[in-house]
Design a protein around this motif. Structure first.
Motif, mmCIF file in Angstrom:
data_model
loop_
_atom_site.group_PDB
_atom_site.id
_atom_site.type_symbol
_atom_site.label_atom_id
_atom_site.label_comp_id
_atom_site.label_asym_id
_atom_site.label_seq_id
_atom_site.Cartn_x
_atom_site.Cartn_y
_atom_site.Cartn_z
ATOM 1 N N VAL A 179 0.830 -1.212 0.000
ATOM 2 C CA VAL A 179 0.000 0.000 0.000
ATOM 3 C C VAL A 179 0.864 1.260 0.000
ATOM 4 O O VAL A 179 0.442 2.333 0.433
ATOM 5 C CB VAL A 179 -0.961 0.012 1.208
ATOM 6 C CG1 VAL A 179 -1.954 -1.130 1.109
ATOM 7 C CG2 VAL A 179 -0.206 -0.024 2.536
ATOM 8 N N LEU A 180 2.067 1.172 -0.556
ATOM 9 C CA LEU A 180 3.011 2.285 -0.582
ATOM 10 C C LEU A 180 2.404 3.505 -1.274
ATOM 11 O O LEU A 180 1.921 3.429 -2.394
ATOM 12 C CB LEU A 180 4.280 1.852 -1.318
ATOM 13 C CG LEU A 180 5.446 2.846 -1.327
ATOM 14 C CD1 LEU A 180 5.959 3.083 0.091
ATOM 15 C CD2 LEU A 180 6.571 2.308 -2.218
ATOM 16 N N ARG A 181 2.473 4.646 -0.574
ATOM 17 C CA ARG A 181 1.939 5.908 -1.086
ATOM 18 C C ARG A 181 3.019 6.961 -1.282
ATOM 19 O O ARG A 181 2.909 7.828 -2.131
ATOM 20 C CB ARG A 181 0.884 6.426 -0.096
ATOM 21 C CG ARG A 181 0.119 7.660 -0.546
ATOM 22 C CD ARG A 181 -0.825 8.129 0.559
ATOM 23 N NE ARG A 181 -1.594 9.288 0.168
ATOM 24 C CZ ARG A 181 -2.179 10.128 1.017
ATOM 25 N NH1 ARG A 181 -2.086 9.909 2.323
ATOM 26 N NH2 ARG A 181 -2.855 11.175 0.583
ATOM 27 N N TRP A 182 4.090 6.879 -0.490
ATOM 28 C CA TRP A 182 5.104 7.938 -0.466
ATOM 29 C C TRP A 182 6.449 7.285 -0.181
ATOM 30 O O TRP A 182 6.634 6.662 0.862
ATOM 31 C CB TRP A 182 4.721 8.933 0.619
ATOM 32 C CG TRP A 182 5.532 10.180 0.751
ATOM 33 C CD1 TRP A 182 6.750 10.447 0.214
ATOM 34 C CD2 TRP A 182 5.176 11.345 1.517
ATOM 35 N NE1 TRP A 182 7.184 11.695 0.576
ATOM 36 C CE2 TRP A 182 6.234 12.271 1.378
ATOM 37 C CE3 TRP A 182 4.079 11.684 2.307
ATOM 38 C CZ2 TRP A 182 6.214 13.529 1.997
ATOM 39 C CZ3 TRP A 182 4.069 12.926 2.922
ATOM 40 C CH2 TRP A 182 5.110 13.838 2.765
ATOM 41 N N LEU A 183 7.406 7.412 -1.101
ATOM 42 C CA LEU A 183 8.716 6.776 -0.970
ATOM 43 C C LEU A 183 9.810 7.817 -1.152
ATOM 44 O O LEU A 183 9.852 8.522 -2.164
ATOM 45 C CB LEU A 183 8.879 5.664 -2.003
ATOM 46 C CG LEU A 183 10.230 4.938 -2.043
ATOM 47 C CD1 LEU A 183 10.519 4.238 -0.711
ATOM 48 C CD2 LEU A 183 10.275 3.947 -3.188
ATOM 49 N N VAL A 184 10.707 7.915 -0.163
ATOM 50 C CA VAL A 184 11.819 8.871 -0.200
ATOM 51 C C VAL A 184 13.135 8.098 -0.136
ATOM 52 O O VAL A 184 13.455 7.479 0.887
ATOM 53 C CB VAL A 184 11.743 9.864 0.971
ATOM 54 C CG1 VAL A 184 12.880 10.882 0.875
ATOM 55 C CG2 VAL A 184 10.402 10.575 1.004
ATOM 56 N N LEU A 185 13.895 8.146 -1.224
ATOM 57 C CA LEU A 185 15.209 7.496 -1.291
ATOM 58 C C LEU A 185 16.264 8.486 -1.774
ATOM 59 O O LEU A 185 17.269 8.098 -2.382
ATOM 60 C CB LEU A 185 15.151 6.284 -2.225
ATOM 61 C CG LEU A 185 14.277 5.121 -1.755
ATOM 62 C CD1 LEU A 185 14.175 4.042 -2.821
ATOM 63 C CD2 LEU A 185 14.799 4.536 -0.442
ATOM 64 N N THR A 186 16.066 9.754 -1.493
ATOM 65 C CA THR A 186 16.974 10.816 -1.909
ATOM 66 C C THR A 186 18.382 10.608 -1.350
ATOM 67 O O THR A 186 18.557 10.140 -0.223
ATOM 68 C CB THR A 186 16.438 12.172 -1.391
ATOM 69 O OG1 THR A 186 15.085 12.333 -1.810
ATOM 70 C CG2 THR A 186 17.269 13.324 -1.899
ATOM 71 N N ASP A 187 19.394 10.983 -2.159
ATOM 72 C CA ASP A 187 20.786 11.035 -1.709
ATOM 73 C C ASP A 187 21.284 9.684 -1.230
ATOM 74 O O ASP A 187 21.702 9.501 -0.098
ATOM 75 C CB ASP A 187 20.939 12.091 -0.603
ATOM 76 C CG ASP A 187 22.394 12.434 -0.321
ATOM 77 O OD1 ASP A 187 23.264 12.068 -1.133
ATOM 78 O OD2 ASP A 187 22.659 13.073 0.718
ATOM 79 N N ASN A 188 21.243 8.708 -2.155
ATOM 80 C CA ASN A 188 21.798 7.387 -1.911
ATOM 81 C C ASN A 188 22.695 7.008 -3.088
ATOM 82 O O ASN A 188 23.216 7.894 -3.783
ATOM 83 C CB ASN A 188 20.674 6.374 -1.684
ATOM 84 C CG ASN A 188 20.154 6.405 -0.242
ATOM 85 O OD1 ASN A 188 20.834 5.976 0.674
ATOM 86 N ND2 ASN A 188 18.937 6.923 -0.052
ATOM 87 N N LEU A 189 22.891 5.732 -3.323
ATOM 88 C CA LEU A 189 23.808 5.259 -4.380
ATOM 89 C C LEU A 189 23.092 4.301 -5.329
ATOM 90 O O LEU A 189 23.713 3.426 -5.917
ATOM 91 C CB LEU A 189 25.009 4.555 -3.737
ATOM 92 C CG LEU A 189 25.803 5.375 -2.707
ATOM 93 C CD1 LEU A 189 26.799 4.482 -1.965
ATOM 94 C CD2 LEU A 189 26.534 6.527 -3.387
ATOM 95 N N ILE A 190 21.805 4.495 -5.523
ATOM 96 C CA ILE A 190 20.979 3.551 -6.284
ATOM 97 C C ILE A 190 21.218 3.712 -7.780
ATOM 98 O O ILE A 190 21.134 4.821 -8.323
ATOM 99 C CB ILE A 190 19.490 3.780 -5.959
ATOM 100 C CG1 ILE A 190 19.257 3.637 -4.446
ATOM 101 C CG2 ILE A 190 18.619 2.803 -6.731
ATOM 102 C CD1 ILE A 190 17.925 4.171 -3.988
#
Length: 429
Positions: A105-116
């Motif tokens: 049920v993911l609505r909001w995902l924050v993965l800013t400033d990583n190494l993806i």
């Protein structure tokens, strides 16, 4: 902020939000005592690198923040949490995002400033996703499955390694707020705007005073500009931090400010700073009088993509039209210059009681060729965002003129251009 001592003593029994910042290297098992109440868990600013496999025991958990930790992989256990809708893992060392780590049920995902470098196709199989923040990674492409994200409204993909903007992206039916500056495919256009001629103002002739405000990209100070032979002029100075923000690079914001040009509904840029002792970038701008204030507050955890207004916020028809006309006119100029504001929101609009209006905060600005293949579609996104703003104004207007709701609905569909919107607002109401 809470403490481990409070948690272990039972003093936090029944709370719905827990915040622990105490150098944690392991997940405190005592948190499970809150399983029947805990909805928001904030473990940011610790030294965690993993979460326990039985995290799903927190069956009411809706939101988890684990920013500024030491994760190298988005924990797969997140995908087993039945109520988890918001996941924030900014500024870690994440390289891998397993498909199993994405809650259903993911609505909001924050993965800013990583190494993806790569995202799983399963990301496009989260139909409730509204807000996705991926700036400051190493993405070379986006999974084509994201074309299925028909509820996605806000997307941040600035400062990655994308070589092209996918054709399906501007066609997403509800996308309204997009930031993609700092990628290879738009470097040339961004560089052109960054070198827009502007006055060079030496740091030595500026005397900083009180801090007026601080955002993700920089700090704004009141200052005196002491030019030779002239009285000191009060100005505002914005010093950029240089760090990655959730929207992208502050240098992209600076390029947008310089490239936007002069407009009565934009804060005037007087010049750029030279010879700062620490090499910091900065702009000198006109000082805004204290009677200006923010139109709204930013979205909350619950509202996700919509601004928050004071309960008693009301507008006269005259003031509402003045705000709408000013923002439409400013946006029309930005688009003519090949700039997408990217964050056209009430919380980025300054206004006073008379309806005088300024559009600010270019932190999410992106750049495009006005004659290029994506120009019309990108402009449509921003028109949709204006439709949201116009809806918020109309909902708080004492006596809306006939036809304004029709214009607002047309904007939400992305139908008119800003030049047409401005003409309608100027001549029909």
């Amino acid at each position: 902020m809470h403490t481990l001592e409070q948690l272990r003593s039972g003093a936090l029994a029944g709370i719905t939000r827990l915040t622990l910042r105490c150098g944690l290297t392991e997940f405190p098992r005592e948190i499970y005592a809150l399983a029947d109440s805990l909805e928001i868990l904030d473990l940011s600013g610790n030294a965690l690198s993993s979460l326990p496999e039985d995290l799903h025991r927190l069956h009411k958990l809706r939101i988890i923040f684990c920013s500024d930790n030491q994760f190298t992989e988005l924990p797969a256990v997140l995908g087993a949490c039945p109520a988890l809708a918001m996941v924030g893992f900014k500024a870690n060392r994440i390289r891998e995002v397993p498909a199993t780590a994405l809650p259903p049920v993911l609505r909001w995902l924050v993965l800013t400033d990583n190494l993806i470098e790569e995202l799983p196709a399963a990301l496009g199989e989260r139909p409730q996703l509204q807000k996705l923040m991926l700036a400051g990674n190493r993405l070379r492409a986006l999974p084509g499955s994201m074309a299925q994200l028909h509820r996605l409204e806000l997307l941040r993909i600035a400062s990655n390694q994308l070589t092209a903007l996918p054709d399906w992206l501007p066609a997403l039916p509800r996308l309204r707020w997009l930031a993609y500056a700092g990628n290879p495919f738009c470097e040339q256009r961004e560089d052109e705007l960054a070198h827009t001629p502007s006055a060079a103002i030496a740091w030595s002739v500026l005397v900083l005073g009180e801090k007026l405000g601080e955002g993700a990209s920089g700090v704004i100070y009141k200052a005196d500009w002491r030019r030779d032979g002239a009285a000191a002029e009060p100005v505002a100075v914005k010093l950029f931090k240089g760090a990655m923000t959730s929207d992208g690079s502050p240098l992209s914001e600076m390029a947008a400010c310089l490239g936007a040009g002069a407009h009565p509904n934009l804060i005037p840029v007087l010049g750029h700073i030279e010879d700062h002792p620490d090499g910091a970038h900065g702009l000198v701008m006109s000082l805004i009088t204290p009677d200006f204030g923010n139109l709204a507050g930013p979205p909350s955890l619950d509202s996700c993509t919509r601004d928050i207004y004071d309960d008693d916020k009301r507008f006269t028809l005259e003031a509402m039209l003045s705000i709408a006309r000013g923002i439409a006119s400013a946006a029309a100029q930005l688009h003519a210059h090949g700039i997408l504001h990217g964050d056209l929101y009430g919380h980025n609009v300054l206004h006073c009681d008379q309806g005088r209006t300024l559009l600010g905060d270019f932190g999410a600005a992106s750049f495009y060729d006005p004659a290029g293949p994506h120009a019309a579609a990108l402009q449509t996104l921003e028109v949709r965002a204006f439709g949201c703003l116009l809806e918020e104004l109309l909902d708080r207007c004492d006596a809306a003129a006939p036809g304004l709701r029709a214009l607002q609905h047309a904007c939400l569909q992305g139908a008119p251009r800003f030049t047409d919107i401005k003409e309608q607002l100027d001549n029909s109401f």
